[in-house]
Design an enzyme around this catalytic site. Structure first.
Site, mmCIF file in Angstrom:
data_model
loop_
_atom_site.group_PDB
_atom_site.id
_atom_site.type_symbol
_atom_site.label_atom_id
_atom_site.label_comp_id
_atom_site.label_asym_id
_atom_site.label_seq_id
_atom_site.Cartn_x
_atom_site.Cartn_y
_atom_site.Cartn_z
ATOM 1 N N LYS A 1 3.087 -15.349 1.817
ATOM 2 C CA LYS A 1 2.985 -16.043 0.530
ATOM 3 C C LYS A 1 4.430 -16.345 0.126
ATOM 4 C CE LYS A 1 0.436 -17.469 -2.951
ATOM 5 N NZ LYS A 1 -0.448 -18.659 -2.827
ATOM 6 N N ASP B 1 -5.547 -6.618 5.662
ATOM 7 C CA ASP B 1 -6.742 -5.860 5.300
ATOM 8 C C ASP B 1 -7.867 -6.838 4.957
ATOM 9 O OD1 ASP B 1 -8.447 -3.898 4.482
ATOM 10 O OD2 ASP B 1 -7.299 -3.276 2.725
ATOM 11 N N TYR C 1 0.827 -1.218 0.000
ATOM 12 C CA TYR C 1 0.000 0.000 0.000
ATOM 13 C C TYR C 1 0.861 1.268 0.000
ATOM 14 C CZ TYR C 1 -4.150 -2.844 1.017
ATOM 15 O OH TYR C 1 -5.173 -3.758 0.966
ATOM 16 N N ASP D 1 -11.173 -8.399 7.625
ATOM 17 C CA ASP D 1 -12.594 -8.204 7.306
ATOM 18 C C ASP D 1 -13.333 -9.538 7.308
ATOM 19 O OD1 ASP D 1 -12.464 -5.489 7.138
ATOM 20 O OD2 ASP D 1 -13.409 -5.370 5.164
ATOM 21 N N ASP E 1 -3.528 -17.935 1.175
ATOM 22 C CA ASP E 1 -4.711 -18.568 0.577
ATOM 23 C C ASP E 1 -5.284 -19.623 1.526
ATOM 24 O OD1 ASP E 1 -2.239 -19.693 0.044
ATOM 25 O OD2 ASP E 1 -2.803 -20.550 -1.878
#
Ligand code: NAD
Length: 360
Positions: free
Chosen positions: A193, A249, A142, A253, A225
C-alpha cells in the site's frame, strides 16, 4: 542414509484425525521411496493446556528445535476460549512461529481439475489456477511496537498498533519469493500500500533493489486493494504473490476459497535454515470433530510440502500429490467436497485410498 526426524503435533479438534491420515501417507512414502523418516509426537494447543497447563511446553519446543520438520494438525476450540489470553491454544502456535523464526509462510492455491465445480467462481476463471502466496509471518503490524489501548486526556480510549518492517526483514521474505518463482512460472507480484503507508514504500524499494539479482524473474507491484479485486476477477494472472503479514493473512484466505474447500489447502512456514512447520490452512473444526467427516487432504498435502521444502524429497512429494489426484479422479470425496455423483468417504477411508494409490 541420515534419518530425518519429523515431530508431529496433532493438536485439537479434527487435528488428531487428519494428522493420523497424513502420518500414514508419509509412512507409506517412506516405505516406497526409502526416505529414512523417523517420527515423534507431542502436544500443542488445548491438549497441552489440559495435560500441562500451558499451550507449549519447553520440552515440546526443544523437540521442535531438534526436528528437521514439524507437522501440525490444528489448535483451539470452544473449550479453551474463556481462559486467560496469555495461555490460550493459539499462543502455542505463535510461540512456535516466533521461537523457530518461521518467517516465511507459503500458501499454494491449486485448483484440482476434479474440483472445479466446488469453487464459488466460474470454472473458466479458476480452472488451471496455480498460485503461491508468500506471506511474511513474524513481523509487520501483528508484532510491531508500540501497541495497546490508551486513555487520552479527554477520557476517550484509543487503540493503536505499529506497522513496521526493517530492510532485512523485507529482503529475506523477498528472496524466498524470487527463489520460489524461479522454480515456477518466473513471476513475482509484490503487494503493498505504497501510496499511503511509508513502511510499504520501503517494502517496494527493497523488492525493486532485489529484482536485478533474479534476472529470470519478472517483478511487478500491486496495491493491496487492487490485488484483492484481481484475485476474484482474474486470479490466473498471478504466479507468486509476496506480501506482509496482515495483507497476506487476508489475501491468502481469499485465494484459498478460490479452490473450493478449505479442507484441501496445505501450508508451510519456513525459517532461514529451511526448517519448517507444515499445517493445513484450516482450523480445528470443532463442529465436525470426532465424526470421521474431516477432509484429511490438506494435512496429507502439507506432508508432501514438507518432503519438498524441508527434506528435499521432491520425487516423494510428487508421488503423494499424484496419488491425491488419482483418488479424486476415482470420485472419492469427503463431505466438504462431495457432489451428487461422488462417492462419500470418511476421513480414514480417504487416507487409506491415498495410501493405496501411492503404493500401487
Ligand atoms: P475452521 O477452519 O476450524 O472451520 C471453518 C469451517 O470449515 C467449519 O465449518 C469446519 O467444519 C470446516 N472445515 C475446516 N476444516 C475442515 C476439513 N479438514 N474438512 C472439512 N471441513 C472443514 O475455522 P473456525 O471454525 O473459525 O475455527 C475453529 C477453531 O480453530 C478455533 O478455535 C480457531 O481459533 C482455531 N483455528 C486454528 C488454526 C490453526 O491451528 N492454525 C487456524 C484457524 C483457526
Amino acid at each position: 542414509m541420515a534419518t530425518k526426524q519429523i515431530l508431529i503435533l496433532p493438536g485439537d479438534g479434527i487435528g488428531p484425525e487428519i494428522v493420523t491420515e497424513a502420518r500414514k501417507v508419509l509412512e507409506a512414502a517412506d516405505k516406497k521411496y526409502n526416505l529414512g523418516l523417523s517420527f515423534d509426537e507431542d502436544l500443542m494447543g488445548g491438549s497441552s493446556i489440559d495435560a500441562h497447563g500451558v499451550p507449549l511446553t519447553d520440552s515440546a519446543l526443544a523437540k521442535a528445535r531438534a526436528a528437521d520438520a514439524i507437522l501440525l494438525g490444528a489448535v483451539g476450540g470452544p473449550k479453551w476460549d474463556k481462559i486467560d489470553r496469555a495461555i490460550r491454544p493459539e499462543q502455542g502456535l505463535l510461540q512456535m512461529r516466533s521461537k523457530l523464526e518461521l518467517f516465511a509462510n507459503l500458501r499454494p492455491a491449486l485448483m484440482y481439475p476434479q474440483l472445479v465445480d466446488s469453487s464459488s467462481l466460474k470454472p473458466e476463471v479458476v480452472s488451471g489456477l496455480d498460485i503461491l502466496i508468500v506471506r511474511e509471518l513474524t513481523g509487520g503490524i501483528y508484532f510491531g511496537q508500540p501497541r495497546g489501548i490508551r486513555t487520552l486526556d479527554n477520557g476517550e480510549r484509543e487503540g493503536y498498533n505499529t506497522y513496521v518492517y526493517s530492510e532485512s526483514e523485507i529482503e529475506r521474505i523477498g528472496r524466498i519469493a524470487f527463489e520460489m518463482a524461479q522454480k515456477r512460472q518466473g513471476r513475482v507480484c509484490s503487494v503493498d500500500k505504497a501510496n499511503v503507508l511509508e513502511a510499504t514504500m520501503l517494502w517496494r524499494e527493497v523488492m525493486d533493489r532485489l529484482a536485478p539479482e533474479y534476472p529470470d524473474v519478472e517483478l511487478s507491484h500491486m496495491y493491496v486493494d487492487n490485488a484483492a479485486m484481481q484475485l476474484v476477477r482474474a486470479p490466473k494472472q498471478f504466479d507468486v504473490l509476496v506480501t506482509g503479514n496482515m495483507f497476506g493473512d487476508i489475501l491468502s484466505d481469499a485465494a484459498a476459497m478460490l479452490t473450493g474447500s478449505i479442507g484441501m489447502l496445505p501450508s508451510a512456514s519456513l525459517n532461514q535454515h529451511g526448517q519448517g512447520m507444515y499445517e493445513p490452512c484450516h482450523g480445528s473444526a470443532p463442529d465436525i470433530a470426532g465424526q470421521g467427516l474431516a477432509n484429511p487432504l490438506a494435512a496429507i498435502l502439507s506432508g508432501a510440502m514438507m518432503l519438498r521444502y524441508s527434506l528435499n524429497m521432491a520425487q516423494a512429494a510428487e508421488g503423494i500429490e499424484a496419488a491425491v489426484g488419482r483418488v479424486l479422479d476415482q470420485g472419492l470425496r469427503t463431505t466438504d467436497i462431495a457432489t451428487e455423483h461422488s462417492t462419500k468417504v470418511s476421513t480414514q477411508e480417504m487416507g487409506d485410498a491415498v495410501v493405496k494409490e501411492l503404493l500401487a
